[in-house]
Structure formats: C-alpha cells, structure tokens
Design a protein around this motif. Structure first.
Motif, PDB file in Angstrom:
ATOM      1  N   LEU A  53      -6.095  -3.483   5.477  1.00  0.00           N
ATOM      2  CA  LEU A  53      -4.857  -4.036   4.949  1.00  0.00           C
ATOM      3  C   LEU A  53      -3.665  -3.648   5.816  1.00  0.00           C
ATOM      4  N   ALA A  54      -2.754  -4.600   5.979  1.00  0.00           N
ATOM      5  CA  ALA A  54      -1.476  -4.287   6.610  1.00  0.00           C
ATOM      6  C   ALA A  54      -0.694  -3.385   5.658  1.00  0.00           C
ATOM      7  N   GLY A  55       0.087  -2.469   6.221  1.00  0.00           N
ATOM      8  CA  GLY A  55       0.848  -1.546   5.387  1.00  0.00           C
ATOM      9  C   GLY A  55       1.794  -2.259   4.448  1.00  0.00           C
ATOM     10  N   LYS A  56       2.447  -3.324   4.915  1.00  0.00           N
ATOM     11  CA  LYS A  56       3.387  -4.070   4.083  1.00  0.00           C
ATOM     12  C   LYS A  56       2.682  -4.706   2.902  1.00  0.00           C
ATOM     13  N   LEU A  57       1.489  -5.269   3.142  1.00  0.00           N
ATOM     14  CA  LEU A  57       0.732  -5.871   2.051  1.00  0.00           C
ATOM     15  C   LEU A  57       0.303  -4.812   1.051  1.00  0.00           C
ATOM     16  N   ARG A  58      -0.172  -3.674   1.543  1.00  0.00           N
ATOM     17  CA  ARG A  58      -0.639  -2.615   0.648  1.00  0.00           C
ATOM     18  C   ARG A  58       0.468  -2.169  -0.306  1.00  0.00           C
ATOM     19  N   HIS A  59       1.693  -2.085   0.189  1.00  0.00           N
ATOM     20  CA  HIS A  59       2.798  -1.611  -0.640  1.00  0.00           C
ATOM     21  C   HIS A  59       3.242  -2.647  -1.668  1.00  0.00           C
TER      22      HIS A  59
END
Length: 363
Positions: free
Chosen positions: A54-60
């Motif tokens: 997962l991309a960090g932005k998506l995870r958040h």
C-alpha cells in the motif's frame, strides 16, 4: 499470464476510466490482487506478476478493515524498479464482497474475497457434514452478491450420499448442489459452467472439507498442499494459510481460502431471508405482520413445524441467527457512533492547536 486471463474486461475498463478521473501526476496501471499475505500482496499487472504494497497516503485514508485491498480486488498501481515492485494507490469499486466478522470480540470486518462470480460452499460427506453450519455459509454467500453453489466433496467415502444430498436440498432451496469425488474424478463436468474463461470462483468452508484438493483437481496439478483429516471426528487441519488465486486450464479463475473454524457473520444485506426463503414464504401467511414465530396465534411458521413441513431445528437456527445479527447490528451502530465522536473530538483538538499555533506566530 495477462490481466485478461485474470478477468479484465470492458466492464472493468469502464470502472478504471471512471476511477482515474481523480488521479494525476503518475503513470498508473491496473492490476489484480492474486495473493494476500497480510502486509504484502501478490499482484498481476500488464507487465506480469509482482509484489505490491500500500502507498502511505492510501493507508492513512483507510479507516475500516473492510476498506483494505483483498484477494480478487482490481487496484490502481504504480510500477517501480522496472516492474519488480508495485505500489497500490487505490481500489476499483467491487461488484461482490464475501466477508465475515473477525474471530473473537473485535468488531471488524474480514474480507474473504472480492469480485467473485460464484462462491463454492464446500462441505465434506463425512462425519463433519453439518446442514446447520451450511445455513450460516449461505447467509454469507447471499449477502456477498456472488452466486452460491454447494459442493459436497469426498462422495466416494459416503455410503448414504443420496440421503445427505436430499437433506442439503431441504436446507438450501433453489441452490445448486453437486456431489463430487476428486479421488474418482466424478462430477467435474457439472462444474465446468462455473469455471468458464473470465469467471471467478472462490472456495470456502471448514478446515478439512477438501478445498485445496478441489483446487488441485480442477487445475490438473498440485498447486496447493493437502493434509488428511483427523480420525474420529473428521475435522481438518489448517493447510491453506493465506488467500491465493489461480487460473484454471478451462480459463476460469479460482480462489482458495483458509478453512474456517467458526463463521461469525457480518452485516445482513438480506441474506438471512434468502437463506431461509422457505420460512420467509411461510411468514407472509402469519396472522400478524410482526410475528416472531415463537408462540403467537395464527403463526404459519409454527403450524408448518407442527405438521412436519418445516424442521424445528431449522426454525431454531433461524431464530438464533436472527438474534445474533440484530445484536451485532446494535453493537456496530454503537461502535460507529463512538468512532465518529472520537474523530470529531480529535478534529476539534487539531483545530484548537492550529489556532493556538497561529496566535503564537502572530506574536
């Protein structure tokens, strides 16, 4: 392998075009999750099979467990290191979601598989055969949006297969039921319509019911490890430890999932009434529209039990499951309210802190 072999078609292309309207600045490509290993995923993209995370932005931005990518999802990827690695930036809207509540007291959704056309509900014709358990699996299947099909495996080990098939037919009115034997090679032709090119099927059931054996049998090769069931109670051991997807020789796509020791149901989207459609039909004839089918006068359901038309154990399981879903629904509403209140409080705190910092900057 290509993404077309994993089910990519005009419908998914249309969803892809709609999804990408909100994405800019990077070279995005579609892919499908074909292996779920917890923190990492195996994905099939246009350039081939690779690992993804997962991309960090998506995870958040993901707040609920059910929002995380799952086996079967079509995702938005950015390829890295020449295709050796992929970063997941989004998930395309799902057309079916097979989910359950996670084991224990935690109020979270666990997605078994997504974008499945047919769900094979597997039950072995041995001492672990249980129609009450199948009623619960049917509720999960009807809620998912996938087409449920019951597979009764290990038919070669059963001396009274016909009576058990008849019992299952009474339990699952209107649902296709197939008795098969991988050992003898019986019943494969009946399954071919479900595994035609581009069609995705998933297998679910208790441990030891023969899911991995079915994958190997339908594929014609040993893709999954198998183990014998325990003697005495015919209960299985966990063989499959993660969710994985395979392309079959006939062109279909099959998902194998770990066996379930227990099935705790998630939200009900009408699956209870569909799984117990015979009771729903009888309930329409009750004298009172809010009849609970317990001791009310003029209850058509109780009359059917008294006449032998309806199995009393089936009615008992219906009531039990109905109470369970109502209780879970009330807990979920409370949980959402608590989460929303916490988010509002956190937002207010961030606003106050931001205002305080601006005041300091003005000094």
């Amino acid at each position: 392998m290509t993404i077309e072999q994993y089910g990519w078609n005009k419908s998914w292309q249309s969803k892809w075009n709609d999804k990408l309207n909100g994405y800019e600045g990077k070279e995005y490509v579609p892919g499908r999750i074909i292996g779920d290993f917890g923190s990492k995923y195996r994905v099939m993209a246009e350039t081939g099979e690779t690992w993804g995370e997962l991309a960090g932005k998506l995870r958040h931005t993901l707040t609920d467990s059910g929002e995380y990518p799952a086996i079967g999802d079509w995702v938005v990827l950015v390829m890295q290191d020449g295709g050796e690695h992929a970063v997941i930036h989004g998930v395309l809207p799902r057309h079916s979601v097979i989910s359950r509540k996670v084991a224990g007291n935690t109020l979270d959704e666990q997605i078994v598989a997504s974008n499945v056309d047919t769900l094979f509900l597997v039950s072995a014709l041995n001492d672990d055969f249980n129609v009450r358990r199948m009623e619960r699996y049917l509720i999960m299947a009807w809620n998912s949006g996938a087409n449920p099909v019951i597979l009764l495996t290990k038919a070669d080990l059963c001396l009274d297969a016909e009576s058990k098939i008849a019992e299952m037919e009474r339990t699952a009115p209107g649902v296709a039921i197939h008795a098969v034997s991988a050992l003898l090679g019986d019943g494969r032709e009946e399954l071919l319509p479900y595994i035609s090119p581009g069609q995705t099927v998933a297998l679910t059931g208790s441990s030891g019911c023969g899911k991995s054996t079915m994958v190997n049998w339908l594929s014609g090769r040993n893709l999954q490890l198998t183990q014998d069931v325990r003697e005495g109670d015919s209960r299985g051991r966990h063989t499959t430890t993660h969710r994985e997807m395979f392309v079959l020789p006939d062109g279909g796509i099959i998902v194998d999932t770990p066996g379930m020791r227990e099935l705790q149901l998630w939200e009900d989207e009408g699956g209870l009434d569909l799984a117990f459609s015979d009771i729903s039909v009888l309930a329409a004839e009750c004298r009172f529209s809010d009849c609970r089918h317990e001791q009310e006068e003029g209850c058509a359901v109780l009359e059917a039990v008294a006449s032998g038309e309806l199995d009393e154990k089936r009615l008992w399981n219906y009531r039990k499951t109905q109470r369970e879903l109502q209780y879970q629904s009330s807990k979920e509403v409370k949980h959402k309210r608590k989460t929303a209140a916490a988010a509002t409080k956190a937002g207010s705190s961030r606003t106050r802190n931001s205002s305080w910092r601006r005041e300091l900057d003005d000094l």
